[in-house]
Motif scaffolding. Sequence first.
Motif, mmCIF file in Angstrom:
data_model
loop_
_atom_site.group_PDB
_atom_site.id
_atom_site.type_symbol
_atom_site.label_atom_id
_atom_site.label_comp_id
_atom_site.label_asym_id
_atom_site.label_seq_id
_atom_site.Cartn_x
_atom_site.Cartn_y
_atom_site.Cartn_z
ATOM 1 N N THR A 22 69.116 78.232 -47.484
ATOM 2 C CA THR A 22 68.782 77.079 -46.630
ATOM 3 C C THR A 22 69.180 77.327 -45.187
ATOM 4 O OG1 THR A 22 70.880 76.089 -47.307
ATOM 5 C CG2 THR A 22 68.886 75.356 -48.450
ATOM 6 N N LYS A 25 66.587 79.805 -43.931
ATOM 7 C CA LYS A 25 65.272 79.180 -43.795
ATOM 8 C C LYS A 25 65.399 77.770 -43.226
ATOM 9 C CE LYS A 25 63.073 81.655 -47.589
ATOM 10 N NZ LYS A 25 62.323 81.490 -48.855
ATOM 11 N N ILE A 27 64.072 74.983 -41.230
ATOM 12 C CA ILE A 27 62.727 74.644 -40.748
ATOM 13 C C ILE A 27 62.849 73.733 -39.548
ATOM 14 C CG2 ILE A 27 60.530 73.592 -41.401
ATOM 15 C CD1 ILE A 27 61.284 74.182 -44.318
ATOM 16 N N VAL A 29 61.519 70.884 -37.681
ATOM 17 C CA VAL A 29 60.663 69.734 -37.976
ATOM 18 C C VAL A 29 60.032 69.243 -36.684
ATOM 19 C CG1 VAL A 29 60.579 67.413 -38.965
ATOM 20 C CG2 VAL A 29 62.190 69.102 -39.871
ATOM 21 N N TYR A 58 62.175 67.028 -53.758
ATOM 22 C CA TYR A 58 62.367 66.772 -52.333
ATOM 23 C C TYR A 58 63.165 65.492 -52.084
ATOM 24 C CZ TYR A 58 58.636 70.166 -52.479
ATOM 25 O OH TYR A 58 57.892 71.287 -52.754
ATOM 26 N N GLU A 86 63.683 66.606 -42.852
ATOM 27 C CA GLU A 86 63.488 67.962 -43.372
ATOM 28 C C GLU A 86 62.791 67.927 -44.720
ATOM 29 O OE1 GLU A 86 66.255 66.826 -42.078
ATOM 30 O OE2 GLU A 86 66.417 68.036 -40.247
ATOM 31 N N ASP A 87 63.252 67.025 -45.606
ATOM 32 C CA ASP A 87 62.612 66.889 -46.915
ATOM 33 C C ASP A 87 61.150 66.447 -46.768
ATOM 34 O OD1 ASP A 87 64.893 67.638 -48.268
ATOM 35 O OD2 ASP A 87 65.653 65.584 -48.441
ATOM 36 N N TYR A 89 59.073 66.980 -44.202
ATOM 37 C CA TYR A 89 58.237 68.066 -43.679
ATOM 38 C C TYR A 89 58.036 69.159 -44.732
ATOM 39 C CZ TYR A 89 56.464 71.522 -40.375
ATOM 40 O OH TYR A 89 55.686 72.445 -39.732
ATOM 41 N N LYS A 90 59.075 69.438 -45.493
ATOM 42 C CA LYS A 90 58.976 70.457 -46.534
ATOM 43 C C LYS A 90 58.002 70.019 -47.624
ATOM 44 C CE LYS A 90 61.939 73.432 -49.342
ATOM 45 N NZ LYS A 90 63.292 73.648 -49.876
ATOM 46 N N GLU A 94 54.522 72.039 -48.659
ATOM 47 C CA GLU A 94 54.428 72.655 -49.983
ATOM 48 C C GLU A 94 53.569 71.872 -50.976
ATOM 49 O OE1 GLU A 94 58.402 73.301 -51.327
ATOM 50 O OE2 GLU A 94 58.899 74.685 -49.688
#
Length: 527
Positions: A22, A25, A27, A29, A58, A86-87, A89-90, A94
């Motif tokens: 994490t 990676k 991210i 946002v 998520y 973050e959750d 956008y992830k 995905e």
Amino acid sequence: KRAGKKKKKNKKHRNTEKKKMTEEKKIEVPAYFETALYVGDLPVNVDENNISKFFVDYNPKSNKICKDRMTGESLGYGYINFHTKEDTYKAFLEKNYQKIDDVTRIRLSPAIRDTSVRNDPSLNLFVKNLPEKVGSYHLWKLFKSTGTISCVAPFNKETGKLYGYGFLAYLNTETVEEVKQKYNGRKIKGNIIEIENYKKQGEREKPFTNIFIKGMKFKVPNEEASKIIGLQVTSVYTPDVEKKNYTAVNFKTSEGAEEFMEKANKEGLVDYNGKPLLMSEAKEALKKDNPEASAEELEKLEETEFSELKVERFTSRKQYLKKKKSQTLQEPDKAVYVKNYGSIQGFDETRLRNFFEGCGEIDSVKMMKNENGSHRGFGFVNFTTKQAAQEALKKNQTYVEGKMIEVLQPKTQKQREMEKSAKLLHQHQQQQQQHQQQMMNMQYSQQQQMMPMQYPQQMTTEQMGNLIYSYGITNGFKHDILIQIISALINGGNIEAAYGLVTNPNPEELNRFLHKETERIEQQQQQ
């Protein structure tokens, strides 16, 4: 014990690896991402529990499916909330266009509450000429790398057939311009796609195949239409030329209609011997018909033989009225209303413009006409400035050839409607007052017939008899019976009683008396 210790070590190792992953990676946002996503293209059988399971990795907070208020059925879309950006956008990266069941792929986009951002034309693109089998999922695969937040390719819900176009949404104009430059004109599965900025429905220019040729005085047969116009034409319609002098032409393609309009507007279209021809074609035809004519003679023939035609694209009745209204009265503050010039011979648009010479620059003039082309005696003059319109108002009640021309401030449609409603209300009130007055007059006349008037005490027996007789006749009593009643009343010496009956303000007593005496006399006659 050894096995338990190994499990704990492995668990710690996995957790440390996850933390490292994490951290590696992380991210970034985008700023426009909040903690909610729009979930579209949901099947009818999917509920909130299915959505929670689908996004379980998520850390979802809550979700809601939008339903019809009347039936309670799913509308095919909903919203899901997460704890962190973050959750959110992830999950978008995905899970977008992943299958929520064995068949259906769901469509995700950030839930942006500001409608001005969502509907901004500069942030939305329109993609047309898509191949037949390119839907929302394939469109997203094509433009996923550009950072689009939404891809939609509409389709017919009854047949499932795609319409061949789509929409892309972004949140910065720089990306929009880059996508247009990079992908516009690109070939996808044999089709060259076109990308342009999205336009609202009222701003779009729809392709057209119908045009109007105004000024035609002859009917054009359908079989000769393609020969005359020189393009692919499906039909030609000309109504009664005595009443309406136009021809409607329908082309097979919108490109053909646009090409013909462009040529007609550049070169000019004329009516020559009942045929709509471009100026170049008409001149060649005139030369062939008059081979011995000189250049000067041909120019003179052109003035007499050619009648100019206007070419316009077809518009609906609603669009036509809207355009006509905008041309007639552009801005009330910069316009004047002119009337009472109808009886002046030769008073045309040029003379109307000259009438307002010196007031200011004129933008447009509209003289209202009847169906036969005659003037209706009023019109509108639009100026470029308010000061010019105010100067024009000073020409009110100016005489031209003995006729007084009125120049007034024009009224808007709303003002005219309010005045009309006020006038109708006033007329209704007057009618009600007249009706009430009529009813009062009728009641008064009935009272006059039913009620004897007050008379002076010095009355002769003859006068009292005449009053009783007139009252009885007006209320339906017989002549013979009334004579017997009066003679019996007066000859019997009951003069005071007769006077009381006549002068009584309440006519009911006299009415009862006459009915009673009538019954008595009728019984005597029967006996």
